[in-house]
Design a protein around this motif. Structure first.
Motif, short mmCIF file in Angstrom:
data_model
loop_
_atom_site.label_atom_id
_atom_site.label_comp_id
_atom_site.label_asym_id
_atom_site.label_seq_id
_atom_site.Cartn_x
_atom_site.Cartn_y
_atom_site.Cartn_z
N LEU A 139 0.85 -1.23 -0.10
CA LEU A 139 0.02 0.05 -0.06
C LEU A 139 0.94 1.21 -0.08
O LEU A 139 0.48 2.36 -0.45
CB LEU A 139 -0.78 0.04 1.28
N SER A 140 1.84 1.24 0.59
CA SER A 140 2.83 2.45 0.85
C SER A 140 4.20 1.96 1.18
O SER A 140 4.35 0.82 2.06
CB SER A 140 2.38 3.69 1.66
N ARG A 141 5.13 2.71 0.85
CA ARG A 141 6.62 2.29 1.13
C ARG A 141 7.34 3.65 1.28
O ARG A 141 7.43 3.97 0.18
CB ARG A 141 7.34 1.18 0.35
N HIS A 142 8.21 3.82 2.31
CA HIS A 142 9.13 4.96 2.28
C HIS A 142 10.08 4.82 3.32
O HIS A 142 9.92 4.29 4.19
CB HIS A 142 8.03 6.26 2.69
N VAL A 143 11.16 5.71 2.91
CA VAL A 143 12.27 5.67 4.10
C VAL A 143 12.47 7.06 4.58
O VAL A 143 12.21 7.80 4.24
CB VAL A 143 13.66 5.38 3.27
N ASP A 144 12.27 6.76 6.13
CA ASP A 144 12.47 7.93 6.74
C ASP A 144 13.82 8.68 6.67
O ASP A 144 14.62 8.10 6.89
CB ASP A 144 12.12 7.83 8.35
N PRO A 145 13.66 10.01 6.26
CA PRO A 145 15.08 10.70 5.86
C PRO A 145 15.97 10.90 6.98
O PRO A 145 17.05 10.84 7.08
CB PRO A 145 14.64 11.89 5.25
N ASN A 146 15.41 10.83 8.12
CA ASN A 146 15.86 11.01 9.51
C ASN A 146 16.65 9.77 10.36
O ASN A 146 17.73 9.95 10.68
CB ASN A 146 15.09 11.94 10.54
N THR A 147 15.94 8.77 10.08
CA THR A 147 16.35 7.69 10.80
C THR A 147 16.81 6.50 9.70
O THR A 147 17.80 5.61 10.26
CB THR A 147 15.21 6.87 11.49
N GLY A 148 16.47 6.63 8.57
CA GLY A 148 16.99 5.51 7.56
C GLY A 148 15.95 4.41 7.58
O GLY A 148 16.42 3.40 7.04
N ILE A 149 14.97 4.30 8.38
CA ILE A 149 13.99 3.12 8.62
C ILE A 149 13.07 3.02 7.34
O ILE A 149 12.33 4.15 7.06
CB ILE A 149 13.22 3.45 9.89
N LEU A 150 13.10 2.17 6.79
CA LEU A 150 11.92 1.53 5.89
C LEU A 150 10.68 1.34 6.51
O LEU A 150 10.68 0.25 7.08
CB LEU A 150 12.66 0.41 4.86
N CYS A 151 9.80 1.97 6.18
CA CYS A 151 8.27 1.88 6.69
C CYS A 151 7.39 1.29 5.43
O CYS A 151 7.40 2.01 4.40
CB CYS A 151 7.80 2.98 7.18
N THR A 152 6.82 0.01 5.63
CA THR A 152 6.08 -0.52 4.53
C THR A 152 4.66 -0.67 5.13
O THR A 152 4.41 -1.65 6.20
CB THR A 152 6.83 -1.78 3.88
N GLU A 153 3.51 -0.50 4.21
CA GLU A 153 2.24 -0.94 4.61
C GLU A 153 1.83 -1.95 3.59
O GLU A 153 1.94 -1.62 2.42
CB GLU A 153 1.27 0.23 4.65
N ARG A 154 1.21 -3.17 4.05
CA ARG A 154 0.88 -3.92 3.12
C ARG A 154 -0.55 -4.74 3.51
O ARG A 154 -0.73 -4.61 4.85
CB ARG A 154 1.87 -5.12 3.09
N LEU A 155 -1.23 -4.97 2.43
CA LEU A 155 -2.51 -5.72 2.70
C LEU A 155 -2.21 -7.25 2.34
O LEU A 155 -1.90 -7.60 1.19
CB LEU A 155 -3.55 -5.14 1.71
N ILE A 156 -2.59 -8.21 3.23
CA ILE A 156 -2.30 -9.66 2.79
C ILE A 156 -3.79 -10.21 2.74
O ILE A 156 -4.42 -10.14 3.65
CB ILE A 156 -1.50 -10.36 4.03
N THR A 157 -3.87 -10.80 1.44
CA THR A 157 -5.24 -11.38 1.32
C THR A 157 -5.06 -13.22 1.60
O THR A 157 -4.30 -13.60 0.96
CB THR A 157 -5.80 -11.36 0.06
N CYS A 158 -5.86 -13.49 2.42
CA CYS A 158 -5.79 -15.09 2.69
C CYS A 158 -7.31 -15.89 2.16
O CYS A 158 -8.08 -15.35 2.39
CB CYS A 158 -5.46 -15.67 3.97
N HIS A 159 -6.79 -17.18 1.84
CA HIS A 159 -8.13 -17.94 1.84
C HIS A 159 -8.11 -19.34 2.72
O HIS A 159 -6.94 -19.97 2.74
CB HIS A 159 -8.22 -18.51 0.57
N GLN A 160 -8.87 -18.94 3.71
CA GLN A 160 -8.70 -20.32 4.64
C GLN A 160 -10.06 -20.20 5.38
O GLN A 160 -10.45 -19.14 5.97
CB GLN A 160 -7.80 -20.00 5.71
N PRO A 161 -10.72 -21.40 5.66
CA PRO A 161 -12.02 -21.56 6.23
C PRO A 161 -11.92 -21.29 7.88
O PRO A 161 -11.03 -21.43 8.37
CB PRO A 161 -12.17 -22.91 5.86
N ALA A 162 -12.95 -20.39 8.15
CA ALA A 162 -13.10 -20.22 9.30
C ALA A 162 -13.73 -21.32 10.31
O ALA A 162 -14.25 -22.51 9.69
CB ALA A 162 -13.98 -19.20 9.74
N PRO A 163 -13.32 -21.47 11.49
CA PRO A 163 -14.16 -22.68 12.39
C PRO A 163 -15.61 -22.67 12.10
O PRO A 163 -16.19 -21.99 11.78
CB PRO A 163 -13.59 -22.27 13.77
N ALA A 164 -16.08 -23.99 12.05
CA ALA A 164 -17.36 -24.51 11.62
C ALA A 164 -18.39 -23.46 12.49
O ALA A 164 -19.41 -22.89 11.94
CB ALA A 164 -17.84 -25.85 11.79
#
Length: 196
Positions: free
Chosen positions: A41-66
């Motif tokens: 969804l987004s990715r950037h490097v903080d210019p002050n700390t050098g930390i890479l920050c990434t936001e992701r959406l993870i889509t899964c297919h798994q049945p829920a409990p009955a």
């Protein structure tokens, strides 16, 4: 509330683990076939700390409990939101994720940290410490027995998925080391031929 917590030491360097983390859901991981998509969804490097920050959406297919599908219907596609921080200066990866599906019924908040394991490492052979914690809270107010049942079922599912996930990631790390090692060897041989 239920809490799941585990730690493990990977026999791979922090550099291998932190870069392998982006390939965690690739075809090399036979344990992640339930993951349909990983969208950045987004990715950037903080210019002050050098930390890479990434936001992701993870889509899964798994049945829920009955018992959950009986109450809520049979939705098998689930979504999770993940925010990660890669701090190369301090050699630390922190990943925080939460469920988006059924978040009015249950809250699952997971934190994963990868750091060099200085206690288990030896000169020339680095290892990486993996720590994982999840807090699971059923939000259906007043129904104590139902809350306990949802939390227990979710905790057990999380425990099973965490074990499979770690084993799958281990396979990804092993394959990455082999493939990239072979590529480095080919590059070295090409350089030697070019210099000869």
């Amino acid at each position: 509330m239920r809490v799941f917590s585990t730690s493990y030491t990977f026999d791979y360097s922090w550099n291998e683990v932190s870069t392998g983390n982006w390939r965690k859901y690739c075809p090399w991981n036979k344990s992640s076939s339930h993951v349909i998509a990983v969208d950045t969804l987004s990715r950037h490097v903080d210019p002050n700390t050098g930390i890479l920050c990434t936001e992701r959406l993870i889509t899964c297919h798994q049945p829920a409990p009955a018992f959950v599908t009986t109450i809520l219907g049979g939705q098998c596609t689930t979504y999770s939101y993940e925010k990660s921080y890669v701090d190369p200066a301090n050699k630390k990866v922190t990943m925080c994720s939460s469920n988006m599906t059924w978040n009015n019924l249950i809250s699952v908040r997971e934190t994963v940290v990868y750091e060099p394991d200085t206690d288990a490492s030896e000169p020339g052979h680095e290892r990486t410490k993996f720590e994982q914690e999840a807090r699971i809270i059923a939000l259906c107010g007043g129904w104590q027995r139902m809350k306990a049942k949802i939390e227990e079922a979710s905790l057990e599912r999380f425990r099973e998925n965490a074990k499979r996930g770690r084993e799958g990631f281990e396979a990804v790390l092993e394959m990455s080391r082999r493939v990239f090692g072979e590529e480095k060897e080919r590059e070295a041989q090409s350089r030697e031929k070019a210099e000869a």
